[in-house]
Scaffold this active site. Sequence first.
Site, PDB file in Angstrom:
ATOM      1  N   ASP A 134      -5.615  -3.490  -6.574  1.00 41.35           N
ATOM      2  CA  ASP A 134      -6.024  -3.809  -5.215  1.00 41.35           C
ATOM      3  C   ASP A 134      -5.025  -4.861  -4.735  1.00 41.35           C
ATOM      4  O   ASP A 134      -4.908  -5.939  -5.335  1.00 41.35           O
ATOM      5  CB  ASP A 134      -7.449  -4.367  -5.238  1.00 41.35           C
ATOM      6  CG  ASP A 134      -7.896  -4.836  -3.867  1.00 41.35           C
ATOM      7  OD1 ASP A 134      -7.107  -5.519  -3.186  1.00 41.35           O
ATOM      8  OD2 ASP A 134      -9.025  -4.522  -3.471  1.00 41.35           O
TER       9      ASP A 134
ATOM     10  N   CYS B 259      -1.380   3.696  11.227  1.00 37.54           N
ATOM     11  CA  CYS B 259      -1.165   4.911  12.033  1.00 37.54           C
ATOM     12  C   CYS B 259      -2.415   5.100  12.895  1.00 37.54           C
ATOM     13  O   CYS B 259      -3.172   6.056  12.717  1.00 37.54           O
ATOM     14  CB  CYS B 259      -0.868   6.117  11.151  1.00 37.54           C
ATOM     15  SG  CYS B 259      -2.055   6.373   9.834  1.00 37.54           S
TER      16      CYS B 259
ATOM     17  N   ASP C  98       1.482  -1.296   4.872  1.00 38.95           N
ATOM     18  CA  ASP C  98       1.137  -0.061   5.603  1.00 38.95           C
ATOM     19  C   ASP C  98      -0.342   0.187   5.279  1.00 38.95           C
ATOM     20  O   ASP C  98      -0.684   0.938   4.379  1.00 38.95           O
ATOM     21  CB  ASP C  98       2.039   1.076   5.076  1.00 38.95           C
ATOM     22  CG  ASP C  98       1.969   2.327   5.915  1.00 38.95           C
ATOM     23  OD1 ASP C  98       1.490   2.247   7.059  1.00 38.95           O
ATOM     24  OD2 ASP C  98       2.395   3.385   5.428  1.00 38.95           O
TER      25      ASP C  98
ATOM     26  N   GLY D 288       6.517   7.572   0.741  1.00 44.58           N
ATOM     27  CA  GLY D 288       7.535   7.886   1.748  1.00 44.58           C
ATOM     28  C   GLY D 288       8.272   6.622   2.185  1.00 44.58           C
ATOM     29  O   GLY D 288       9.505   6.577   2.217  1.00 44.58           O
ATOM     30  N   LYS D 289       7.485   5.603   2.518  1.00 44.72           N
ATOM     31  CA  LYS D 289       8.137   4.375   3.010  1.00 44.72           C
ATOM     32  C   LYS D 289       8.767   3.612   1.852  1.00 44.72           C
ATOM     33  O   LYS D 289       9.794   2.951   2.041  1.00 44.72           O
ATOM     34  CB  LYS D 289       7.127   3.525   3.788  1.00 44.72           C
ATOM     35  CG  LYS D 289       6.623   4.247   5.041  1.00 44.72           C
ATOM     36  CD  LYS D 289       5.843   3.362   5.950  1.00 44.72           C
ATOM     37  CE  LYS D 289       5.217   4.156   7.088  1.00 44.72           C
ATOM     38  NZ  LYS D 289       4.135   5.066   6.632  1.00 44.72           N
TER      39      LYS D 289
ATOM     40  N   PRO E   8       1.785   7.835  -0.639  1.00 48.04           N
ATOM     41  CA  PRO E   8       2.503   8.613  -1.652  1.00 48.04           C
ATOM     42  C   PRO E   8       3.964   8.211  -1.854  1.00 48.04           C
ATOM     43  O   PRO E   8       4.640   8.804  -2.683  1.00 48.04           O
ATOM     44  CB  PRO E   8       2.404  10.041  -1.115  1.00 48.04           C
ATOM     45  CG  PRO E   8       2.312   9.877   0.366  1.00 48.04           C
ATOM     46  CD  PRO E   8       1.575   8.594   0.607  1.00 48.04           C
TER      47      PRO E   8
ATOM     48  N   CYS F 190       0.894  -1.174   0.000  1.00 49.45           N
ATOM     49  CA  CYS F 190       0.000   0.000   0.000  1.00 49.45           C
ATOM     50  C   CYS F 190       0.925   1.216   0.000  1.00 49.45           C
ATOM     51  O   CYS F 190       1.226   1.775   1.051  1.00 49.45           O
ATOM     52  CB  CYS F 190      -0.883  -0.010   1.243  1.00 49.45           C
ATOM     53  SG  CYS F 190      -2.060  -1.356   1.266  1.00 49.45           S
ATOM     54  N   ALA F 191       1.357   1.635  -1.167  1.00 46.02           N
ATOM     55  CA  ALA F 191       2.606   2.395  -1.222  1.00 46.02           C
ATOM     56  C   ALA F 191       2.485   3.920  -1.285  1.00 46.02           C
ATOM     57  O   ALA F 191       3.394   4.619  -0.861  1.00 46.02           O
ATOM     58  CB  ALA F 191       3.426   1.916  -2.406  1.00 46.02           C
TER      59      ALA F 191
HETATM   60  C1  LIG Z   1      -1.315   4.431   5.022  1.00 46.78           C
HETATM   61  S1  LIG Z   1      -1.330   4.834   3.346  1.00 46.78           S
HETATM   62  C2  LIG Z   1       0.270   4.359   2.821  1.00 46.78           C
HETATM   63  C3  LIG Z   1       1.333   5.391   3.057  1.00 46.78           C
HETATM   64  C4  LIG Z   1       2.662   5.009   2.403  1.00 46.78           C
HETATM   65  N1  LIG Z   1       3.094   3.687   2.817  1.00 46.78           N
HETATM   66  C5  LIG Z   1       3.757   6.010   2.706  1.00 46.78           C
HETATM   67  O1  LIG Z   1       4.476   5.834   3.701  1.00 46.78           O
HETATM   68  O2  LIG Z   1       3.913   6.985   1.961  1.00 46.78           O
HETATM   69  C6  LIG Z   1      -2.302   3.529   2.678  1.00 46.78           C
HETATM   70  C7  LIG Z   1      -2.349   3.531   1.165  1.00 46.78           C
HETATM   71  O3  LIG Z   1      -2.985   2.323   0.755  1.00 46.78           O
HETATM   72  C8  LIG Z   1      -3.814   2.582  -0.347  1.00 46.78           C
HETATM   73  N2  LIG Z   1      -4.779   1.469  -0.394  1.00 46.78           N
HETATM   74  C9  LIG Z   1      -5.955   1.359   0.245  1.00 46.78           C
HETATM   75  N3  LIG Z   1      -6.520   0.167  -0.013  1.00 46.78           N
HETATM   76  C10 LIG Z   1      -5.667  -0.498  -0.831  1.00 46.78           C
HETATM   77  C11 LIG Z   1      -5.696  -1.758  -1.459  1.00 46.78           C
HETATM   78  N4  LIG Z   1      -6.723  -2.600  -1.285  1.00 46.78           N
HETATM   79  N5  LIG Z   1      -4.663  -2.114  -2.261  1.00 46.78           N
HETATM   80  C12 LIG Z   1      -3.614  -1.264  -2.448  1.00 46.78           C
HETATM   81  N6  LIG Z   1      -3.541  -0.039  -1.880  1.00 46.78           N
HETATM   82  C13 LIG Z   1      -4.550   0.334  -1.080  1.00 46.78           C
HETATM   83  C14 LIG Z   1      -4.393   3.945  -0.050  1.00 46.78           C
HETATM   84  O4  LIG Z   1      -4.862   4.567  -1.218  1.00 46.78           O
HETATM   85  C15 LIG Z   1      -3.190   4.652   0.565  1.00 46.78           C
HETATM   86  O5  LIG Z   1      -2.458   5.306  -0.432  1.00 46.78           O
END
Ligand SMILES: C[S@@+](CC[C@H](N)C(=O)[O-])C[C@H]1O[C@@H](n2cnc3c(N)ncnc32)[C@H](O)[C@@H]1O
Length: 427
Positions: free
Chosen positions: A292, A362, A310, A248-249, A246, A243-244
């Site tokens: 997804d 978070c 994440d 950062g990680k 924007p 779940c990448a």
């Molecule tokens: C907590 S944020 C991730 C922040 C990121 N890891 C960073 O540090 O920059 C969760 C992300 O997961 C995405 N997301 C939500 N459901 C998802 C899914 N089923 N598959 C992939 N990505 C998903 C969201 O759109 C969001 O961008």
Amino acid sequence: MPTPARLHVAHALHEVFGEKGRVPDIWDRELGEDAHLAQALLGLCLRRWGRLQAWVKPKLKDPDRGVPLGTQVALAVGLVQLAWLPGVSDHAAVNEAVELAATRDLGFVPHKGLVNAILRRAAKDRAALAAELDALPASLDRPAAAERALRAALAPHCAESDQETLWARLQQPPRLSFRLLEGEVPEGLEPDADLPGCLRLAEGAPFPRPWLESGAGMVQDRSSQALLAYAWERPVTRILDACAAPGGKTTTLALRHPGATLTALEVHPRRVARLRQTLQQRGLTAQVIQADAAEWLETNEATFDLILLDAPCSGSGTLQKHPEWPWLVHDDLPRLTGIQRRLLSAAASRLAPGGLLIYAVCSWLPEEGEAQRDWLAAARPDLNPAEVWPASFGGPTDGEGDHTAFFRPHPLRWEGEGFQAFAVARP
Ligand SMILES: C[S@@+](CC[C@H](N)C(=O)[O-])C[C@H]1O[C@@H](n2cnc3c(N)ncnc32)[C@H](O)[C@@H]1O
């Protein structure tokens, strides 16, 4: 016409209290120098919203009927400036708020006179106004969602009587943290004594925009940085950031494991574009896939030595940075925990022998962290807890050694977002 700073603040307040939506990350980008005023104003309006409304109520002709949102917004903007922003003149605070009330889409034109009368009276003794507002119970600014997040944050670590201390801390705007990606520490930033590579803004220093735009650093919360400082010695050649965006990680993973191939998944198209942009700006390579993550993992054969999940979550741990969080609707916890389990189960099934899975949210809510750890332990007894963080990051009952497999920084002693994470390894 009110200044752009006040108009932006009014828009943001309508978004939160009208649409029940988040304040967008870049809401103040066009404001230039006025961004400081706008940030202070919006932060105070959101953090003191309950008390501001309670102060206004007895001054209305019909207190039980209330007033439209446009009136509430204009009054809040005016009162906050009078009470807590001494650099703003009486004239600017009152007149701009009255003009805001007279703005068709953001105010409520028939209440222009009412807003004028209340603010003029308040402006006669600004210190008394601040004292009256401060004397109202702090709990008025804390709707049920915030109470719940506070209790969850304190439960594993401290007594419930620490609630007021924690709330007071969360009411302060957070001190920004940055990650050094390359080069020297720039002027205005100071190394964090506890976290290598983490930088803090020095007292009074300007926001380091040119340095960030050069790609030599990024904004990253201390908790995220600590989470990614996991101790793991086994070889890592294939990484999945499930779940990448924007990114950062993803950035930190790419820099920590430079020889590895990195796959980054993200479901939302707009956020995929942001993720690609992040990686491109930093000169990093990853296979970015819009998908997804659960579906992708369930239908792909690939396995990974390191998976970071994440996961999407309530964001309850971010309420210091997002003071609108307490005022939003939070009725989707069962849906979120369902998604988290599906993602966890799919990620666990793609772990290579000897691989490490890190799940993070978070959030302080136990349903999104501790309960998910226990659920996975029951569903996948073949995976072992991996003690990859210093023991101080866990709760008091989370292990007796130097290291812990559960990451839950102390809400009072740790400066950073509320997080829960756990790590499991495949033998
Ligand atoms: C907590 S944020 C991730 C922040 C990121 N890891 C960073 O540090 O920059 C969760 C992300 O997961 C995405 N997301 C939500 N459901 C998802 C899914 N089923 N598959 C992939 N990505 C998903 C969201 O759109 C969001 O961008």
